[in-house]
Design an enzyme around this catalytic site. Structure first.
Site, PDB file in Angstrom:
ATOM      1  N   GLU A 164       0.799  -1.239   0.000  1.00 39.59           N
ATOM      2  CA  GLU A 164       0.000   0.000   0.000  1.00 39.59           C
ATOM      3  C   GLU A 164       0.828   1.285   0.000  1.00 39.59           C
ATOM      4  O   GLU A 164       0.651   2.148   0.855  1.00 39.59           O
ATOM      5  CB  GLU A 164      -0.958  -0.017   1.211  1.00 39.59           C
ATOM      6  CG  GLU A 164      -1.886  -1.217   1.195  1.00 39.59           C
ATOM      7  CD  GLU A 164      -2.738  -1.357   2.453  1.00 39.59           C
ATOM      8  OE1 GLU A 164      -2.730  -0.445   3.289  1.00 39.59           O
ATOM      9  OE2 GLU A 164      -3.395  -2.391   2.597  1.00 39.59           O
ATOM     10  N   GLU A 268      -6.146 -10.774  -1.300  1.00 43.43           N
ATOM     11  CA  GLU A 268      -6.962 -10.577  -0.088  1.00 43.43           C
ATOM     12  C   GLU A 268      -8.429 -10.491  -0.480  1.00 43.43           C
ATOM     13  O   GLU A 268      -9.153  -9.580  -0.079  1.00 43.43           O
ATOM     14  CB  GLU A 268      -6.532  -9.288   0.639  1.00 43.43           C
ATOM     15  CG  GLU A 268      -5.056  -9.247   0.961  1.00 43.43           C
ATOM     16  CD  GLU A 268      -4.625  -8.007   1.731  1.00 43.43           C
ATOM     17  OE1 GLU A 268      -5.493  -7.264   2.249  1.00 43.43           O
ATOM     18  OE2 GLU A 268      -3.409  -7.771   1.838  1.00 43.43           O
TER      19      GLU A 268
HETATM   20  O1  9MR Z   1      -7.416  -8.326   8.403  1.00 44.97           O
HETATM   21  C1  9MR Z   1      -6.456  -7.566   9.110  1.00 44.97           C
HETATM   22  C2  9MR Z   1      -7.051  -7.117  10.430  1.00 44.97           C
HETATM   23  O2  9MR Z   1      -7.249  -8.224  11.284  1.00 44.97           O
HETATM   24  C3  9MR Z   1      -6.130  -6.118  11.091  1.00 44.97           C
HETATM   25  O3  9MR Z   1      -6.779  -5.569  12.229  1.00 44.97           O
HETATM   26  C4  9MR Z   1      -5.781  -5.011  10.122  1.00 44.97           C
HETATM   27  C5  9MR Z   1      -4.850  -4.029  10.767  1.00 44.97           C
HETATM   28  O4  9MR Z   1      -4.213  -3.183   9.913  1.00 44.97           O
HETATM   29  O5  9MR Z   1      -5.198  -5.550   8.939  1.00 44.97           O
HETATM   30  C6  9MR Z   1      -6.069  -6.378   8.259  1.00 44.97           C
HETATM   31  O6  9MR Z   1      -5.455  -6.849   7.068  1.00 44.97           O
HETATM   32  C7  9MR Z   1      -5.114  -5.867   6.096  1.00 44.97           C
HETATM   33  C8  9MR Z   1      -3.937  -6.395   5.318  1.00 44.97           C
HETATM   34  O7  9MR Z   1      -2.887  -6.706   6.189  1.00 44.97           O
HETATM   35  C9  9MR Z   1      -3.471  -5.391   4.282  1.00 44.97           C
HETATM   36  N1  9MR Z   1      -4.555  -5.003   3.409  1.00 44.97           N
HETATM   37  C10 9MR Z   1      -5.766  -4.568   4.057  1.00 44.97           C
HETATM   38  C11 9MR Z   1      -6.225  -5.634   5.062  1.00 44.97           C
HETATM   39  C12 9MR Z   1      -7.528  -5.215   5.680  1.00 44.97           C
HETATM   40  O8  9MR Z   1      -7.332  -4.058   6.425  1.00 44.97           O
END
Ligand code: 9MR
Length: 382
Positions: A164, A268
Site C-alpha cells: 500500500e 486478499e
Molecule cells: O485483516 C487484518 C485485520 O485483522 C487487522 O486488524 C488489520 C490491521 O491493519 O489488517 C487487516 O489486514 C489488512 C492487510 O494486512 C493489508 N490489506 C488490508 C487488510 C484489511 O485491512
C-alpha cells in the site's frame, strides 16, 4: 462396485455430470476449490491463531481440503515480528508455517514494509535520542527485512515486500517511509528482501487496483524496479471488492500488469455486500465511520436477492480469473468464513457482513458449486 454407485449418486445429487473430475485423493468426488483450480492457480486463505487454536475439526478440514495456500492475517507484520527493535518474535508466524506444512499448503509472507501495523520504534528516535533520519531508517528497514526473511527462508514462497505505497489517484502515499526516504524506500525494500532470501518471490501488494490511476502508477513502479535490475515477481491485487466494483476496470489491471511480464495474484479477496458510508470505498484501515443501524441492513441474515447479486458478481470474477489463469498464480481469500472476516468491523465496527465463500456455519454458499460447475464445464479457455 457399491463404492462406484455411491460416487455416481453423490455426483448426480450435486448435479455434476459423469465427465467431472474425480481426484484420486478425493474419491468421494467432492469438488474442493484447490483441486478444481489446481491447473490454474493456488487457492488460498488468510488464517492466524484463531483458526489454529480452533477446536472444531470441521474448520480444520475445511482449511485443509479447500485451500492450497495460506497467509498470516496479522502474525508476520512488523508489529508482531519485531515489536521492539532487534527483538524478534516469530511465534505466530511459525505456528502458521507448521500448520501449513502439515496440510501441504504454500505460505506467503505478509508483509515486510507497510506504514500500518508498524511498531513505533521504526520511526522514533534512536537509543541516543537522535531523531530518525534517512540512514537510521534504512538501517532499521534493512535489519527488519534481513531478520524476518532469513527466519522464513525456505518456508515462504514469496513476500509482499511493500504494501500500500500508492494512493487511489496514483500519487505516493504520504507515509513516514515516504516522508523520510522518498519513493526510494521501495527499491531498497526489494533489494534487501532479495539479499536476505534470493529464492523468495517478491511482490508489490495494494488495494483499489481497479482505479486506472493506481493501475498506471503500479505499472510505472514495475518498470522502475525492473530497470534497476531488481527482482520483481508479481503484483498482489488485494481485491477487497464490493458488489459495486467495476470488474471491467479490475480486469484491465490484470491485463496491464501481465503485459509488463509479471504474474498477478488476488491476495486478499472478499466481496462486501454492505453499503459504504463515504464517497469512494477503500481498504485503508484508518477509515472509520460511526455505527448507524441503516448501515447494517442484514443483521438477521442475507436476503436472497443480495445473495443472488453476490453469486453473479463472484461468478463473473472467477470467469475473469479463469480467462487470465496463464498470468494468475494465486487467488487468496481474506479469511475463511464470514463470521471472522475483518469486514464485520470495517469501516464501521460491529456490522454483519457476508463477503466470503463460506458462511458463519462453515457451509459453502450455494453459488460456490455454480462456480465449480463453470470451471468444470471448461466454458472459458485457458
Ligand atoms: O485483516 C487484518 C485485520 O485483522 C487487522 O486488524 C488489520 C490491521 O491493519 O489488517 C487487516 O489486514 C489488512 C492487510 O494486512 C493489508 N490489506 C488490508 C487488510 C484489511 O485491512
Amino acid at each position: 462396485m457399491h463404492h462406484i454407485f455411491t460416487i455416481l449418486s453423490l455426483g448426480i445429487l450435486l448435479g455434476f455430470t459423469s465427465d467431472d473430475k474425480i481426484c484420486p485423493e478425493n474419491p468421494q468426488g467432492i469438488h474442493y476449490l484447490k483441486d478444481i483450480f489446481a491447473d490454474d492457480f493456488l487457492v488460498g486463505t488468510a488464517i492466524d491463531y484463531g483458526e489454529i487454536r480452533d477446536t472444531t475439526n470441521i474448520l480444520h478440514e475445511l482449511i485443509r481440503n479447500e485451500f492450497s495456500a495460506v497467509v498470516c492475517e496479522n502474525s508476520m507484520k512488523a508489529d508482531h515480528t519485531e515489536p521492539q527493535e532487534g527483538i524478534f518474535n516469530f511465534r505466530g508466524g511459525d505456528a502458521v508455517v507448521c500448520y501449513a506444512e502439515r496440510n501441504g499448503q504454500t505460505v506467503t509472507g505478509h508483509c515486510l514494509v507497510w506504514h500500518s501495523q508498524c511498531p513505533a520504534w521504526m520511526f522514533g528516535p534512536d537509543s541516543c535520542g537522535n531523531p530518525v533520519d534517512r540512514d537510521i531508517l534504512i538501517r532499521r528497514m534493512r535489519n527488519h527485512i534481513y531478520g524476518v526473511c532469513a527466519h522464513y527462508r525456505g518456508k515462504v514462497k514469496g513476500w509482499d515486500v511493500v504494501n500500500e505505497a500508492i494512493e487511489g489517484d496514483g500519487s505516493w502515499r504520504n507515509s513516514p517511509y515516504y516522508r523520510i526516504l522518498g519513493d526510494e524506500f521501495i527499491p531498497l525494500a526489494f533489494q534487501f528482501a532479495h539479499e536476505a532470501d534470493p529464492d523468495a518471490e517478491l511482490y508489490y501488494n495494494d488495494y483499489g487496483m481497479d482505479s486506472p490511476r493506481k493501475r498506471e502508477a503500479v505499472v510505472r513502479l514495475i518498470r522502475t524496479l525492473k530497470a534497476r535490475g531488481l527482482r520483481f515477481d508479481a503484483v498482489g491485487m488485494q481485491s477487497h471488492l464490493s458488489l459495486w466494483t467495476d470488474l471491467s476496470e479490475y480486469e484491465k489491471s490484470i491485463e496491464a500488469f501481465a503485459a509488463e511480464g509479471v504474474k498477478v495474484m488476488a491476495t486478499e479477496l472478499d466481496v462486501s455486500v454492505l453499503p459504504w458510508p463515504g464517497e469512494m470505498p477503500n481498504a485503508d484501515i484508518s477509515t472509520n465511520f460511526e455505527y448507524q443501524e441503516k448501515y447494517n441492513p442484514y443483521r438477521d441474515g442475507l436476503p436472497n436477492d443480495i445473495l443472488a447479486q453476490q453469486a453473479d458478481f463472484y461468478r463473473q470474477l472467477f470467469a475473469i480469473y479463469r480467462r487470465h489463469s496463464a498470468d494468475i498464480t494465486r487467488v487468496t481469500f481474506w479469511g475463511v468464513h464470514d463470521g471472522t472476516s475483518w469486514l464485520n468491523n470495517f469501516p464501521i465496527h460491529g456490522r454483519t457482513n457476508y463477503p466470503l465463500f463460506f458462511d458463519r456455519s462453515l457451509q459453502r454458499k450455494p453459488f460456490v458449486d455454480d462456480i465449480i460447475r463453470d470451471a468444470l464445464s471448461n466454458s472459458y479457455s485457458k
